[in-house]
Design a protein around this motif. Structure first.
Motif, PDB file in Angstrom:
ATOM      1  N   PHE A   2      25.019  27.125 -10.818  1.00 38.34           N
ATOM      2  CA  PHE A   2      23.905  26.845  -9.480  1.00 38.34           C
ATOM      3  C   PHE A   2      23.587  25.818  -9.417  1.00 38.34           C
ATOM      4  O   PHE A   2      23.491  24.827  -8.128  1.00 38.34           O
ATOM      5  N   ARG A   3      22.879  24.845 -10.781  1.00 43.87           N
ATOM      6  CA  ARG A   3      22.095  23.920 -10.070  1.00 43.87           C
ATOM      7  C   ARG A   3      23.642  22.817  -9.777  1.00 43.87           C
ATOM      8  O   ARG A   3      23.212  22.385  -8.930  1.00 43.87           O
ATOM      9  N   ARG A   4      25.590  22.682 -10.328  1.00 45.89           N
ATOM     10  CA  ARG A   4      26.112  22.009  -9.938  1.00 45.89           C
ATOM     11  C   ARG A   4      26.359  21.929  -8.400  1.00 45.89           C
ATOM     12  O   ARG A   4      26.138  20.858  -8.046  1.00 45.89           O
ATOM     13  N   GLY A  57       0.623  -1.303   0.097  1.00 46.38           N
ATOM     14  CA  GLY A  57      -0.157  -0.205  -0.354  1.00 46.38           C
ATOM     15  C   GLY A  57       0.687   1.590   0.101  1.00 46.38           C
ATOM     16  O   GLY A  57       0.529   2.469  -0.235  1.00 46.38           O
ATOM     17  N   ASN A  58       2.229   1.237  -0.522  1.00 49.33           N
ATOM     18  CA  ASN A  58       2.678   2.532  -0.316  1.00 49.33           C
ATOM     19  C   ASN A  58       3.204   2.797  -2.486  1.00 49.33           C
ATOM     20  O   ASN A  58       3.381   1.928  -2.512  1.00 49.33           O
ATOM     21  N   LEU A  59       2.861   4.307  -1.421  1.00 48.72           N
ATOM     22  CA  LEU A  59       2.967   5.237  -3.465  1.00 48.72           C
ATOM     23  C   LEU A  59       4.295   5.672  -3.102  1.00 48.72           C
ATOM     24  O   LEU A  59       4.088   6.608  -1.979  1.00 48.72           O
ATOM     25  N   VAL A  60       5.060   5.843  -3.822  1.00 48.90           N
ATOM     26  CA  VAL A  60       6.058   6.933  -4.468  1.00 48.90           C
ATOM     27  C   VAL A  60       6.267   7.780  -5.678  1.00 48.90           C
ATOM     28  O   VAL A  60       7.019   6.332  -6.361  1.00 48.90           O
ATOM     29  N   GLY A  61       6.042   8.949  -5.298  1.00 52.95           N
ATOM     30  CA  GLY A  61       5.904   9.704  -6.037  1.00 52.95           C
ATOM     31  C   GLY A  61       7.427  10.064  -6.897  1.00 52.95           C
ATOM     32  O   GLY A  61       7.640  11.077  -5.846  1.00 52.95           O
ATOM     33  N   VAL A  62       7.720   9.888  -7.725  1.00 54.48           N
ATOM     34  CA  VAL A  62       8.992  10.376  -8.498  1.00 54.48           C
ATOM     35  C   VAL A  62       8.689  11.412  -9.391  1.00 54.48           C
ATOM     36  O   VAL A  62       8.773  11.097 -10.387  1.00 54.48           O
ATOM     37  N   VAL A  63       9.296  12.315  -9.130  1.00 54.67           N
ATOM     38  CA  VAL A  63       9.405  13.756 -10.223  1.00 54.67           C
ATOM     39  C   VAL A  63      10.228  13.097 -11.682  1.00 54.67           C
ATOM     40  O   VAL A  63      11.864  13.667 -11.447  1.00 54.67           O
ATOM     41  N   VAL A  64      10.054  11.729 -12.140  1.00 56.59           N
ATOM     42  CA  VAL A  64      11.411  11.942 -13.374  1.00 56.59           C
ATOM     43  C   VAL A  64      11.896  12.285 -13.604  1.00 56.59           C
ATOM     44  O   VAL A  64      13.533  12.419 -14.323  1.00 56.59           O
ATOM     45  N   GLY A  65      11.778  14.007 -14.152  1.00 54.67           N
ATOM     46  CA  GLY A  65      12.542  14.627 -15.283  1.00 54.67           C
ATOM     47  C   GLY A  65      13.254  15.903 -14.668  1.00 54.67           C
ATOM     48  O   GLY A  65      14.075  16.431 -14.938  1.00 54.67           O
ATOM     49  N   GLY A  66      13.477  15.978 -13.088  1.00 52.32           N
ATOM     50  CA  GLY A  66      14.129  16.574 -12.266  1.00 52.32           C
ATOM     51  C   GLY A  66      14.176  17.285 -12.628  1.00 52.32           C
ATOM     52  O   GLY A  66      13.132  18.046 -12.954  1.00 52.32           O
ATOM     53  N   VAL A  67      14.574  18.207 -11.839  1.00 53.10           N
ATOM     54  CA  VAL A  67      14.960  20.023 -11.682  1.00 53.10           C
ATOM     55  C   VAL A  67      15.495  20.295 -13.553  1.00 53.10           C
ATOM     56  O   VAL A  67      15.502  21.159 -13.272  1.00 53.10           O
ATOM     57  N   GLY A  68      16.239  19.423 -14.254  1.00 49.63           N
ATOM     58  CA  GLY A  68      16.317  19.783 -15.837  1.00 49.63           C
ATOM     59  C   GLY A  68      15.252  19.770 -16.198  1.00 49.63           C
ATOM     60  O   GLY A  68      15.095  21.057 -17.128  1.00 49.63           O
ATOM     61  N   GLU A  69      13.808  19.138 -16.385  1.00 51.76           N
ATOM     62  CA  GLU A  69      12.567  19.806 -16.338  1.00 51.76           C
ATOM     63  C   GLU A  69      12.173  21.206 -16.404  1.00 51.76           C
ATOM     64  O   GLU A  69      11.435  21.607 -16.807  1.00 51.76           O
ATOM     65  N   ALA A  70      12.872  21.451 -15.162  1.00 53.49           N
ATOM     66  CA  ALA A  70      12.143  22.916 -14.646  1.00 53.49           C
ATOM     67  C   ALA A  70      12.252  23.623 -15.599  1.00 53.49           C
ATOM     68  O   ALA A  70      11.783  24.887 -16.024  1.00 53.49           O
ATOM     69  N   LEU A  71      13.812  23.650 -16.165  1.00 54.11           N
ATOM     70  CA  LEU A  71      13.963  24.561 -18.081  1.00 54.11           C
ATOM     71  C   LEU A  71      12.757  24.843 -18.452  1.00 54.11           C
ATOM     72  O   LEU A  71      13.023  25.281 -19.625  1.00 54.11           O
ATOM     73  N   GLN A  72      12.065  23.444 -19.100  1.00 52.04           N
ATOM     74  CA  GLN A  72      11.355  23.121 -19.304  1.00 52.04           C
ATOM     75  C   GLN A  72       9.792  23.654 -19.543  1.00 52.04           C
ATOM     76  O   GLN A  72       9.199  23.389 -20.388  1.00 52.04           O
ATOM     77  N   SER A  73       9.765  24.436 -17.792  1.00 53.81           N
ATOM     78  CA  SER A  73       8.587  24.560 -17.575  1.00 53.81           C
ATOM     79  C   SER A  73       7.857  26.158 -17.841  1.00 53.81           C
ATOM     80  O   SER A  73       7.959  27.710 -17.003  1.00 53.81           O
ATOM     81  N   ILE A  74       7.212  26.191 -19.276  1.00 56.52           N
ATOM     82  CA  ILE A  74       6.866  27.047 -20.268  1.00 56.52           C
ATOM     83  C   ILE A  74       5.733  27.419 -20.807  1.00 56.52           C
ATOM     84  O   ILE A  74       5.368  26.069 -21.311  1.00 56.52           O
ATOM     85  N   PRO A  75       4.465  27.937 -20.424  1.00 53.69           N
ATOM     86  CA  PRO A  75       3.342  28.131 -20.994  1.00 53.69           C
ATOM     87  C   PRO A  75       2.821  27.051 -22.753  1.00 53.69           C
ATOM     88  O   PRO A  75       3.826  27.990 -23.094  1.00 53.69           O
ATOM     89  N   ASN A  76       1.808  26.735 -22.352  1.00 50.56           N
ATOM     90  CA  ASN A  76       1.776  25.615 -23.836  1.00 50.56           C
ATOM     91  C   ASN A  76       2.808  25.451 -24.496  1.00 50.56           C
ATOM     92  O   ASN A  76       2.639  24.631 -25.500  1.00 50.56           O
ATOM     93  N   THR A  77       3.612  24.167 -23.313  1.00 49.52           N
ATOM     94  CA  THR A  77       4.985  23.694 -24.029  1.00 49.52           C
ATOM     95  C   THR A  77       3.984  22.604 -23.101  1.00 49.52           C
ATOM     96  O   THR A  77       3.546  22.194 -22.265  1.00 49.52           O
ATOM     97  N   THR A  78       4.703  21.215 -23.436  1.00 49.70           N
ATOM     98  CA  THR A  78       4.273  19.499 -22.360  1.00 49.70           C
ATOM     99  C   THR A  78       5.472  18.426 -23.445  1.00 49.70           C
ATOM    100  O   THR A  78       5.187  17.721 -24.978  1.00 49.70           O
ATOM    101  N   THR A  79       7.057  19.001 -23.126  1.00 51.48           N
ATOM    102  CA  THR A  79       8.457  18.496 -23.002  1.00 51.48           C
ATOM    103  C   THR A  79       8.195  18.027 -22.397  1.00 51.48           C
ATOM    104  O   THR A  79       8.756  18.264 -20.125  1.00 51.48           O
ATOM    105  N   LEU A  80       8.473  16.487 -22.247  1.00 57.81           N
ATOM    106  CA  LEU A  80       9.019  15.720 -20.594  1.00 57.81           C
ATOM    107  C   LEU A  80      10.678  15.229 -21.273  1.00 57.81           C
ATOM    108  O   LEU A  80      10.769  14.417 -21.883  1.00 57.81           O
TER     109      LEU A  80
END
Length: 328
Positions: free
Chosen positions: A244-246, A172-195
């Motif tokens: 900064f990320r490094r 009954g354990n569920l572990v959520g992993v943000v697979v794209g990680g912090v690298g995906e933050a730079l892809q966070s732009i409106p009207n885009t769906t890039t993983l």
């Protein structure tokens, strides 16, 4: 995408307290504890230090969640600000464990936080018998006070020992992993769906080793709540972001949203709907040492299931019919 509504001030202040609470713990409470060492109240920081040393391994062993913290009313105000909702497409039987892919990362992962770290959207009623854990950067759990606050909400370390522990102690354990990680933050732009997903296969290998089922999810609206300034890869600012990320493990993103007054610019996110759609679990066999071919096979099945989940719900939750899900 629906226009941003003007939220009330209680919701706005509740939203601000979420990041500000971490800043206060880091820049106020920790210096205060250090100062107390040189006062008659020195036993307080001394006792916490002893507790910290004795409790060092708790984040790697399931953490220490608090039902009281997860049910704070402030989370309901944050949920109502956007609003944030969760949609179940299939049951998650509690006799299994689950590794859930969280997509996309977005800038601050509002949807995953509200849905899996609080009870604001009613996770326990939606998925009875399932205990959710959202994995985040391991070094957060080395910071005094902040580590305890994170664990209280059911957040766990993304380290392999922590995830293995949760998937091997009971069901009954569920572990959520943000697979794209912090690298995906730079892809966070409106009207885009890039993983960022094609080469991210570690979560599949872990699920195979523990016999956990894979659960695809997609959060519509996560990338719509902020505008981000994107810098060219040859620019000094991009190089600074990479440095900064490094050093710190995540990107320094330049973003903006709305202010407290109508039509003003500020750091509040746009109040646009965020919907996390939880897909059907993919059963996996338990294989102690899965081959690369086996990992590739189930990774491909996962990508296909995620793509189908997106296509089935995209027009209902703000995407155009021509919008495509891109995998990097």
């Amino acid at each position: 995408m629906p226009r941003s509504k003007q939220p009330n001030y209680i919701q706005s202040l509740s939203l601000l307290q979420w990041p500000l609470s971490y800043l206060a713990m880091f820049w106020v409470l920790q210096p205060l504890f250090i100062c107390l060492v040189f006062t008659p109240l020195w036993p307080l920081p001394a006792l916490y230090l002893v507790w910290y040393l004795l409790d060092w391994k708790t984040p790697e062993k399931g953490g220490r969640r608090s039902t009281w913290v997860r049910n704070w009313r402030v989370w309901n105000h944050i949920k109502d600000y956007f609003p944030i909702t969760i949609l179940k497409t299939k049951d998650l039987p509690p006799e299994h464990n689950y590794v859930m892919g969280v997509h996309p990362h977005g800038l601050l992962t509002f949807g995953a936080f509200c849905n899996f770290c609080t009870e604001a959207t009613g996770f326990s009623q939606t998925f009875p018998g399932i205990t959710p854990h959202l994995a985040t950067l391991s070094w957060f759990f080395k910071i005094p006070i902040i580590r305890d606050y994170l664990m209280a909400k059911g957040v766990c370390s993304v380290s392999q020992p922590a995830i293995n522990y949760l998937l091997s102690h009971g069901t009954g354990n569920l572990v959520g992993v943000v697979v794209g990680g912090v690298g995906e933050a730079l892809q966070s732009i409106p009207n885009t769906t890039t993983l960022i997903l094609r080469k991210r296969k570690g979560f599949v290998r872990t699920a195979l080793q523990r016999g956990a089922h894979l659960v695809p999810t997609f959060t519509f609206g996560e990338t719509e709540v902020y505008d981000q300034v994107v810098f060219h890869e040859d620019s000094r600012m991009y190089k600074f972001q990479s440095l900064f990320r490094r050093i710190f493990g995540f990107y320094f993103c330049v973003f903006y949203g709305k202010g407290f007054s109508q039509d003003s610019t500020g750091l509040l996110p746009y109040s646009r709907p965020i919907v996390t759609v939880v897909g059907e679990p993919i059963p996996l066999p338990q294989i102690e040492k899965p081959s690369q071919e086996m990992v590739d096979k189930y990774h491909a099945l996962y990508m296909d299931a995620l793509h189908k989940l997106f296509e089935q719900h995209k027009t209902q939750y703000g995407c155009s019919d021509s919008q495509k899900l891109l995998f990097l």
